[in-house]
Design a protein around this motif. Structure first.
Motif, mmCIF file in Angstrom:
data_model
loop_
_atom_site.group_PDB
_atom_site.id
_atom_site.type_symbol
_atom_site.label_atom_id
_atom_site.label_comp_id
_atom_site.label_asym_id
_atom_site.label_seq_id
_atom_site.Cartn_x
_atom_site.Cartn_y
_atom_site.Cartn_z
ATOM 1 N N UNK A 1 54.674 -5.314 32.604
ATOM 2 C CA UNK A 1 54.481 -5.707 31.206
ATOM 3 C C UNK A 1 53.304 -6.660 31.081
ATOM 4 N N UNK A 2 53.194 -7.590 32.026
ATOM 5 C CA UNK A 2 52.079 -8.540 32.009
ATOM 6 C C UNK A 2 50.761 -7.823 32.236
ATOM 7 N N UNK A 3 50.751 -6.864 33.156
ATOM 8 C CA UNK A 3 49.524 -6.149 33.482
ATOM 9 C C UNK A 3 48.949 -5.451 32.254
ATOM 10 N N UNK A 4 49.795 -4.835 31.451
ATOM 11 C CA UNK A 4 49.316 -4.131 30.257
ATOM 12 C C UNK A 4 48.594 -5.071 29.301
ATOM 13 N N UNK A 5 49.168 -6.244 29.065
ATOM 14 C CA UNK A 5 48.536 -7.215 28.180
ATOM 15 C C UNK A 5 47.304 -7.823 28.828
ATOM 16 N N UNK A 6 47.394 -8.075 30.106
ATOM 17 C CA UNK A 6 46.285 -8.676 30.845
ATOM 18 C C UNK A 6 45.055 -7.783 30.809
ATOM 19 N N UNK A 7 45.254 -6.486 30.985
ATOM 20 C CA UNK A 7 44.132 -5.555 31.004
ATOM 21 C C UNK A 7 43.422 -5.478 29.655
ATOM 22 N N UNK A 8 44.177 -5.660 28.569
ATOM 23 C CA UNK A 8 43.549 -5.660 27.243
ATOM 24 C C UNK A 8 42.586 -6.832 27.102
ATOM 25 N N UNK A 9 42.990 -7.989 27.585
ATOM 26 C CA UNK A 9 42.120 -9.166 27.533
ATOM 27 C C UNK A 9 40.919 -9.007 28.464
ATOM 28 N N UNK A 10 41.199 -8.512 29.658
ATOM 29 C CA UNK A 10 40.144 -8.386 30.656
ATOM 30 C C UNK A 10 39.103 -7.344 30.252
ATOM 31 N N UNK A 11 39.535 -6.287 29.563
ATOM 32 C CA UNK A 11 38.595 -5.259 29.118
ATOM 33 C C UNK A 11 37.508 -5.866 28.236
ATOM 34 N N UNK A 12 37.894 -6.772 27.361
ATOM 35 C CA UNK A 12 36.934 -7.428 26.483
ATOM 36 C C UNK A 12 36.074 -8.421 27.246
ATOM 37 N N UNK A 13 36.721 -9.202 28.100
ATOM 38 C CA UNK A 13 35.992 -10.240 28.830
ATOM 39 C C UNK A 13 34.959 -9.650 29.785
ATOM 40 N N UNK A 14 35.336 -8.597 30.500
ATOM 41 C CA UNK A 14 34.449 -7.993 31.484
ATOM 42 C C UNK A 14 33.543 -6.913 30.889
ATOM 43 N N UNK A 15 33.808 -6.536 29.626
ATOM 44 C CA UNK A 15 33.056 -5.452 29.006
ATOM 45 C C UNK A 15 33.189 -4.154 29.814
#
Length: 231
Positions: A63-77
């Motif tokens: 569950x954490x990974x799904x939310x984490x990846x959404x944030x990271x997608x924006x941060x890392x472009x």
């Protein structure tokens, strides 16, 4: 300028965190004084040998990974987006065939890792952005075609990736990762003053830069202010 430090990136396209590390290291290969070596390997073999447990098998981590990846997608472009059925994509289908194909691309490439980089990126896009298959020959061919490889070359690679030679080479790369005490991917190994320094994950770049004697300029060193731009 001092001689370039060798940096090895061990990865598997089944891992979304590996995609983040892959893009950052590819961006920094012309920023830091490094010789980046791409090391395709099989994450399933690493997890089994190390006795590790994928986050997808731990409900709270998943569950954490799904939310984490959404944030990271924006941060890392990087356009990371979980497939509709991540469990099926990661565990039922897996990436062994895809990684053998990447290994075959590397085996035939001369003078660098440009084709390996492009094919790997297209495979990541398929599974972690477009929710598409990466196990069937037609899927591998489509990814390679988008990476700019010719039809004849792709046909050759599809045959090559089923051979014992390529299977053994991917196994050897995976065993090399284990020699560095890998327990998951992404794993970056920096060779500094005759010593191999291992870094796990996609959140150790600042520390890595410190050890390399380089500067961390953020996930997009060429335009750090444009963190929301598209890949």
């Amino acid at each position: 300028m001092s001689s370039k430090k060798v940096v090895e990136l061990f990865y598997d396209v089944v891992s979304p965190y590996s995609w983040l590390a892959f893009e950052v290291m590819c961006r920094y290969r012309t920023v830091w004084n490094i010789d980046l070596k791409l090391r395709p390997a099989f994450l399933g073999g690493i997890m089994h040998a190390a006795g590790n447990k994928p986050p997808g098998l731990v409900p709270n981590k998943f569950a954490y990974m799904n939310e984490d990846l959404k944030r990271l997608a924006k941060y890392f472009n990087v356009p990371v987006q979980a497939p509709a059925d991540p469990f099926e994509a990661m565990f039922d289908k897996g990436s062994l065939t895809a990684m053998r194909f990447v290994q075959a691309v590397q085996e035939k490439e001369i003078g660098g890792d440009q084709q390996v980089e492009k094919v790997s990126r297209e495979l990541w896009k398929r599974i972690w952005s477009e929710d598409k298959d990466i196990t069937q020959p037609a899927s591998l061919a489509e990814a390679a075609q988008k990476a700019g490889l010719s039809s004849s070359h792709i046909e050759e690679l599809l045959k090559l990736c089923t051979t014992k030679e390529i299977k053994d080479k991917l196994k050897s790369s995976t065993e090399t990762a284990m020699d560095y005490r890998a327990f998951g991917f992404p794993m970056v190994v920096c060779h500094i003053n005759g010593k191999a320094e291992m870094f796990f994950g996609s959140d150790r770049f600042e520390l890595m830069a410190h050890c390399l004697g380089e500067k961390w300029l953020g996930p997009q060193p060429s335009c750090p202010e444009m963190s929301s731009a598209k890949l």
